[in-house]
Design a protein around this motif. Structure first.
Motif, PDB file in Angstrom:
ATOM      1  N   TRP A  27      35.501  39.120  48.953  1.00 29.90           N
ATOM      2  CA  TRP A  27      35.261  39.818  50.212  1.00 29.90           C
ATOM      3  C   TRP A  27      36.095  39.164  51.308  1.00 29.90           C
ATOM      4  O   TRP A  27      36.532  38.026  51.185  1.00 29.90           O
ATOM      5  CB  TRP A  27      33.774  39.840  50.592  1.00 29.90           C
ATOM      6  CG  TRP A  27      33.108  38.499  50.803  1.00 29.90           C
ATOM      7  CD1 TRP A  27      32.371  37.801  49.892  1.00 29.90           C
ATOM      8  CD2 TRP A  27      33.096  37.709  52.005  1.00 29.90           C
ATOM      9  NE1 TRP A  27      31.910  36.622  50.426  1.00 29.90           N
ATOM     10  CE2 TRP A  27      32.336  36.535  51.732  1.00 29.90           C
ATOM     11  CE3 TRP A  27      33.644  37.861  53.271  1.00 29.90           C
ATOM     12  CZ2 TRP A  27      32.134  35.544  52.693  1.00 29.90           C
ATOM     13  CZ3 TRP A  27      33.447  36.868  54.231  1.00 29.90           C
ATOM     14  CH2 TRP A  27      32.695  35.734  53.944  1.00 29.90           C
TER      15      TRP A  27
ATOM     16  N   PHE B 221      43.371  43.640  48.000  1.00 24.89           N
ATOM     17  CA  PHE B 221      42.400  44.179  47.045  1.00 24.89           C
ATOM     18  C   PHE B 221      43.095  45.053  46.006  1.00 24.89           C
ATOM     19  O   PHE B 221      42.580  46.097  45.609  1.00 24.89           O
ATOM     20  CB  PHE B 221      41.294  44.939  47.791  1.00 24.89           C
ATOM     21  CG  PHE B 221      40.483  44.062  48.700  1.00 24.89           C
ATOM     22  CD1 PHE B 221      39.290  43.497  48.268  1.00 24.89           C
ATOM     23  CD2 PHE B 221      40.924  43.759  49.985  1.00 24.89           C
ATOM     24  CE1 PHE B 221      38.546  42.665  49.094  1.00 24.89           C
ATOM     25  CE2 PHE B 221      40.191  42.927  50.824  1.00 24.89           C
ATOM     26  CZ  PHE B 221      38.999  42.383  50.375  1.00 24.89           C
TER      27      PHE B 221
ATOM     28  N   SER C 135      34.936  44.491  50.836  1.00 24.68           N
ATOM     29  CA  SER C 135      34.329  43.910  49.637  1.00 24.68           C
ATOM     30  C   SER C 135      34.960  44.541  48.406  1.00 24.68           C
ATOM     31  O   SER C 135      35.151  45.763  48.344  1.00 24.68           O
ATOM     32  CB  SER C 135      32.820  44.157  49.625  1.00 24.68           C
ATOM     33  OG  SER C 135      32.225  43.623  48.448  1.00 24.68           O
ATOM     34  N   GLY C 136      35.308  43.695  47.418  1.00 23.69           N
ATOM     35  CA  GLY C 136      35.893  44.182  46.184  1.00 23.69           C
ATOM     36  C   GLY C 136      35.190  43.618  44.974  1.00 23.69           C
ATOM     37  O   GLY C 136      34.704  42.484  44.986  1.00 23.69           O
TER      38      GLY C 136
ATOM     39  N   SER D  55      37.177  48.612  45.859  1.00 20.35           N
ATOM     40  CA  SER D  55      36.880  47.959  47.130  1.00 20.35           C
ATOM     41  C   SER D  55      36.600  48.985  48.211  1.00 20.35           C
ATOM     42  O   SER D  55      37.028  50.141  48.128  1.00 20.35           O
ATOM     43  CB  SER D  55      38.060  47.062  47.558  1.00 20.35           C
ATOM     44  OG  SER D  55      39.258  47.813  47.672  1.00 20.35           O
TER      45      SER D  55
ATOM     46  N   GLU E 132      40.372  46.795  40.256  1.00 19.90           N
ATOM     47  CA  GLU E 132      39.529  46.464  41.408  1.00 19.90           C
ATOM     48  C   GLU E 132      39.064  47.716  42.150  1.00 19.90           C
ATOM     49  O   GLU E 132      39.832  48.643  42.395  1.00 19.90           O
ATOM     50  CB  GLU E 132      40.270  45.543  42.369  1.00 19.90           C
ATOM     51  CG  GLU E 132      39.394  45.022  43.510  1.00 19.90           C
ATOM     52  CD  GLU E 132      39.988  43.829  44.229  1.00 19.90           C
ATOM     53  OE1 GLU E 132      39.253  43.151  44.975  1.00 19.90           O
ATOM     54  OE2 GLU E 132      41.197  43.556  44.034  1.00 19.90           O
TER      55      GLU E 132
END
Length: 421
Positions: free
Chosen positions: A372, A324, A356-357, A331, A329
């Motif tokens: 994810w 990630f 989850s990102g 996350s 990003e």
């Protein structure tokens, strides 16, 4: 190097033979130890996205690692030598195998997995007081550089590493590396920056480098609090500063709360456009045999996170498939751990997590990137009897993304560690 069956024993035993023939004091010999590690690894990865170039990557292999560590000669400056022998054997490999990182491939197309591969490495070491200088094959595990050991054989580096603990609570490191040997290779090569996913790192004329410098230290302020600072720089490509704070708060019998805060600043070094700030915070509450973890990671800047290709990194959301670490990003992760010793099964453990990102910069007009990943890890180590130290591990991962591959992955690993002396 390519191995033949007649050379397998020579590879595993060569280091120990050379050391035994060296002049040594009693401490050099008496404090030495040798361990043979065996790892049987099955890897299966299914590609689920539309238009995938291959449907799956599947391999099965057996690995051996012989590690010898000598003691030190007597005197104000002690001398010692370490040796490592690595051997990988192909048991099975599918035609569509690209993407496993498990076995060495032929250089020419078609890039089939080689039947066997391996290497031997040696490290000279000098110790004075509480400081040690190592020259040769190295496997650093520092914030600035973490060798990867997630496949059949570990990644190694070549260089010099000075570590010192002259001041109580303070550990210092200084080193220079010039070559890397990847986990699926037997060649010492120049180092490169990882540029996968949507990191958007653009390289200039310098695409590889023969110099990685690292320096820094860690100070244990109290039994509960430690901080560290490290610098890592790949000459001509990137420079990086990493800061870390770890605090362990006891909350009573069988309870604790751990905070792990990390920040990294990465910039170019003339041969790239690297520009990134990475912040991560990981919090773990432990209650008896239960562990509950929550983490958040935020990247900003003109590129994603930079690190040595093939190595691990210091991001808190580095997991089985993803880290990630793409441009901009954001996350988060939730994780649960359980130790089955509480139920009368010592050696059995479970880990499961979800990450989850979003907010990934995919480029002009491409929209927001999202991904994810879900991991489950079930492990058991035999605690006693003739099979003591035998380990079984099942690792499952699923990831979905609108800018990268959709993968379902399973790894099954059987490991055994045998002390030789």
């Amino acid at each position: 190097m390519r191995l033949h069956h007649s050379s397998l024993c020579q590879l595993l035993c060569g280091g120990a033979v050379l050391i035994a023939a060296s002049p040594a004091s009693a401490a050099f010999v008496d404090d030495s130890k040798a361990v043979l590690d065996a790892r049987n690894f099955y890897f299966n990865r299914d590609f689920r996205q539309n238009g995938a170039a291959q449907s799956k990557a599947e391999e099965w292999a057996q690995g051996f690692m012989l590690r010898f560590e000598s003691g030190y000669t007597e005197g104000p400056i002690g001398f010692g030598i370490d040796a490592i022998g690595l051997l990988g054997l192909k048991l099975d490999s599918s035609p569509d195998r690209i993407g496993t990182g498990l076995l060495k491939s032929d250089r020419e197309s078609p890039r089939r997995a080689q039947d066997e591969y391996g290497e031997a490495g040696f490290t000279a070491k000098l110790r004075a007081s509480n400081s040690t200088l190592k020259l040769g094959t190295l496997q650093p595990l520092l914030p600035a550089l973490m060798r990867n050991d997630s496949r059949l054989l570990p990644q190694t580096f070549r260089g010099a590493w000075l570590s010192s603990s002259e001041i109580e609570g303070l550990s210092l490191d200084l080193g220079r590396l010039d070559r890397v040997n990847q986990r699926d290779s037997s060649d010492n090569e120049e180092m490169a920056v990882f540029n996968g996913g949507r990191r958007n790192i653009v390289l200039g004329s310098t695409r590889t480098s023969d110099e990685f410098i690292f320096a820094g230290g860690r100070y244990q302020w109290t039994p509960q609090l430690a901080t560290s600072y490290y610098y890592g720089g790949l000459d001509g490509i990137y420079k990086q500063h990493l800061v870390n704070l770890v605090h362990q708060l006891p909350l009573g019998e069988g309870q604790s709360f751990k905070s792990d805060i990390r920040y990294a600043r990465s910039t170019d070094d003339g041969g790239s456009n690297v520009d990134n700030d990475a912040f991560g915070a990981l919090f773990t509450y432990r209650l008896g045999s239960h562990g509950f973890t929550a983490g958040y990671q935020h990247l900003s800047g003109d590129t994603g996170f930079a690190y040595i290709a093939g190595a691990d990194n210091a991001l808190i959301n580095l997991v089985q498939i993803n880290d990630f670490g793409n441009q901009d990003e954001r996350s988060w992760q939730l994780r649960y751990d359980f130790d089955f010793a509480a139920l009368g099964v010592p050696g059995l453990s479970l880990m499961t997590r979800y990450l989850s990102g979003d907010n990934v910069d995919r480029g002009a007009g491409q929209g927001e990137g999202k991904t994810w990943e879900r991991n489950t890890d079930l492990a058991y180590v035999v605690q006693s009897g003739p099979l003591k130290n035998l380990g079984l591990r099942l690792r499952n991962a699923t990831t979905r993304s609108n800018f990268g591959p959709d993968l379902d992955e399973n790894r099954f690993i059987v490991s055994y560690s045998l002390p030789l002396w």
